[in-house]
Design an enzyme around this catalytic site. Structure first.
Site, PDB file in Angstrom:
ATOM      1  N   ASP A  26       1.017  -1.752  -0.006  1.00  0.00           N
ATOM      2  CA  ASP A  26       0.352   0.002   0.101  1.00  0.00           C
ATOM      3  C   ASP A  26       0.576   1.690  -0.072  1.00  0.00           C
ATOM      4  O   ASP A  26       2.019   0.756   0.520  1.00  0.00           O
ATOM      5  CB  ASP A  26      -1.522  -0.364   1.582  1.00  0.00           C
ATOM      6  CG  ASP A  26      -2.290   1.414   1.080  1.00  0.00           C
ATOM      7  OD1 ASP A  26      -2.262   1.202  -0.398  1.00  0.00           O
ATOM      8  OD2 ASP A  26      -3.052   1.671   1.813  1.00  0.00           O
ATOM      9  N   ASN A  74     -10.438  -2.121  -5.406  1.00  0.00           N
ATOM     10  CA  ASN A  74     -10.617  -1.221  -6.435  1.00  0.00           C
ATOM     11  C   ASN A  74     -10.877  -1.225  -7.600  1.00  0.00           C
ATOM     12  O   ASN A  74     -10.034  -0.218  -8.123  1.00  0.00           O
ATOM     13  CB  ASN A  74      -8.520  -1.672  -6.302  1.00  0.00           C
ATOM     14  CG  ASN A  74      -8.006  -1.504  -5.148  1.00  0.00           C
ATOM     15  OD1 ASN A  74      -7.387  -2.807  -5.101  1.00  0.00           O
ATOM     16  ND2 ASN A  74      -7.931  -0.193  -4.239  1.00  0.00           N
TER      17      ASN A  74
HETATM   18  C1  IPE Z   1      -5.476  -2.195  -0.109  1.00  0.00           C
HETATM   19  O1  IPE Z   1      -4.870  -1.443  -0.516  1.00  0.00           O
HETATM   20  C2  IPE Z   1      -5.745  -3.470  -1.761  1.00  0.00           C
HETATM   21  C3  IPE Z   1      -4.235  -3.353  -2.160  1.00  0.00           C
HETATM   22  C4  IPE Z   1      -3.704  -3.821  -1.816  1.00  0.00           C
HETATM   23  C5  IPE Z   1      -4.658  -3.959  -3.237  1.00  0.00           C
HETATM   24  P1  IPE Z   1      -6.365  -0.047  -0.331  1.00  0.00           P
HETATM   25  O2  IPE Z   1      -5.482   1.551  -0.449  1.00  0.00           O
HETATM   26  O3  IPE Z   1      -7.648  -0.801  -1.455  1.00  0.00           O
HETATM   27  O4  IPE Z   1      -7.108   0.114   0.949  1.00  0.00           O
HETATM   28  P2  IPE Z   1      -7.560   0.608   1.722  1.00  0.00           P
HETATM   29  O5  IPE Z   1      -8.646   1.652   0.980  1.00  0.00           O
HETATM   30  O6  IPE Z   1      -6.971   2.144   1.749  1.00  0.00           O
HETATM   31  O7  IPE Z   1      -8.351   0.485   2.711  1.00  0.00           O
HETATM   32  C1  IPE Z   2      -1.493   0.469  -2.868  1.00  0.00           C
HETATM   33  O1  IPE Z   2      -1.393   1.574  -3.796  1.00  0.00           O
HETATM   34  C2  IPE Z   2      -1.958  -0.301  -5.197  1.00  0.00           C
HETATM   35  C3  IPE Z   2      -3.407  -0.548  -5.434  1.00  0.00           C
HETATM   36  C4  IPE Z   2      -4.376  -0.802  -4.215  1.00  0.00           C
HETATM   37  C5  IPE Z   2      -3.277  -0.560  -6.435  1.00  0.00           C
HETATM   38  P1  IPE Z   2      -2.331   3.004  -3.325  1.00  0.00           P
HETATM   39  O2  IPE Z   2      -2.971   2.396  -5.280  1.00  0.00           O
HETATM   40  O3  IPE Z   2      -3.329   2.232  -2.642  1.00  0.00           O
HETATM   41  O4  IPE Z   2      -1.497   4.220  -2.874  1.00  0.00           O
HETATM   42  P2  IPE Z   2      -2.298   5.284  -1.876  1.00  0.00           P
HETATM   43  O5  IPE Z   2      -2.914   4.390  -0.513  1.00  0.00           O
HETATM   44  O6  IPE Z   2      -3.337   5.451  -2.402  1.00  0.00           O
HETATM   45  O7  IPE Z   2      -1.386   6.402  -1.857  1.00  0.00           O
HETATM   46 MG    MG Z   3      -3.627   2.232  -0.669  1.00  0.00          MG
END
Ligand code: IPE
Ligand code: IPE
Ligand code: MG
Length: 253
Positions: A26, A74
């Site tokens: 993340d 996502n």
């Molecule tokens: C969790 O990250 C999913 C992945 C790392 C693929 P998110 O960024 O989607 O999670 P939330 O929305 O902050 O809980």
């Molecule tokens: C994790 O990084 C990757 C995926 C969930 C695909 P994020 O895209 O959630 O990045 P932040 O949490 O918005 O910084």
């Molecule tokens: Mg994230």
């Protein structure tokens, strides 16, 4: 190798490594934002961390590494971002298959793969087939995955077997249930890491992490390096896993 890295690596007890490490990768978007760049720039840079985590885990002798790459939820992101993620996935899998074979790593995927764009799915299946014989480590990507989807899917599969008279409801036990999960055949992760300073599970492996040790890193995923994985493993090895028992019992075992 720097002294610090040597030092960290030497503090890991190879006899007490987790068999399975899972990571919620993340922070890509925030990493990019900090640099005044679009979120997709963060996703591209996250690939380096994926490569490094896989190489480090394999080198250490960890048998399973599972990475949460894209959740069911996502799909609710702007289409521009989900499209970019799907094409990055396609390109990365295509590019990395050779390295996976060189490192004797098997590629696996869990999640609702039917919902991936056809080309991405094809490339993924091709890479899984091409690496199926590798046995040093299994690298599992959770794609279009969520634990609630997985659990409901397992319930449906079991329900069908009961309907067809193949299974008796009274015979459902943990092993029958686990055999219907996406992770069938894999041990539960002993260690779950989440990067980016968020303290939540976000619908990842709810059944499998019942007794996992949780480790939260403040680093954004594109900054997560070898040493960060070493530090997580050292932290894990300093914990006492009691599984409901008391400390004295664990020490006597
Ligand atoms: C969790 O990250 C999913 C992945 C790392 C693929 P998110 O960024 O989607 O999670 P939330 O929305 O902050 O809980
Ligand atoms: C994790 O990084 C990757 C995926 C969930 C695909 P994020 O895209 O959630 O990045 P932040 O949490 O918005 O910084
Ligand atoms: Mg994230």
């Amino acid at each position: 190798m720097s002294d610090k890295r040597m030092d960290l690596k030497s503090r890991i007890d190879p006899a007490r490594l987790p068999g399975h490490v899972a990571i919620i990768m993340d922070g890509n978007g925030r990493w990019a934002k900090q640099r005044g760049k679009p979120r997709t720039f963060g996703h591209h840079n996250g690939v380096t961390s994926v490569r490094e985590a896989a190489e480090t885990a394999a080198e250490l002798g960890i048998k399973y590494l599972t990475l949460y790459a894209f959740s069911t939820e996502n799909w609710n992101r702007p289409k521009l971002e989900t499209d970019a993620l799907m094409s990055l996935l396609l390109k990365t899998i295509h590019k990395e298959t050779k390295t996976l074979n060189k490192n004797n790593i098997r590629l696996n995927a869990i999640g609702n793969l039917q919902s991936l764009p056809p080309l991405t799915r094809k490339m993924l299946e091709k890479a899984m087939n091409n690496t199926a014989g590798n046995d040093r480590m299994t690298l599992t990507l959770a794609l279009s995955y969520s634990a609630r989807w997985e659990l409901l899917d397992a319930v449906k599969k079991i329900g069908k077997r009961i309907g067809e008279g193949e299974l008796d409801a009274d015979d459902i036990d943990q092993s029958v249930f686990e055999a219907s999960l996406q992770t069938h055949g894999m041990p539960d992760p002993e260690l779950l890491i989440r990067t980016s300073g968020e303290y939540r599970i976000s619908n990842f492996l709810l059944w499998q992490i019942a007794y996992s040790e949780l480790y939260f890193s403040p680093k954004f995923w594109p900054d997560f390096r070898k040493d960060d994985l070493y530090e997580a493993l050292i932290d894990y090895q300093n914990r006492e896993r009691r599984f409901g028992k008391i400390s004295e019992q664990i020490k006597a075992d």
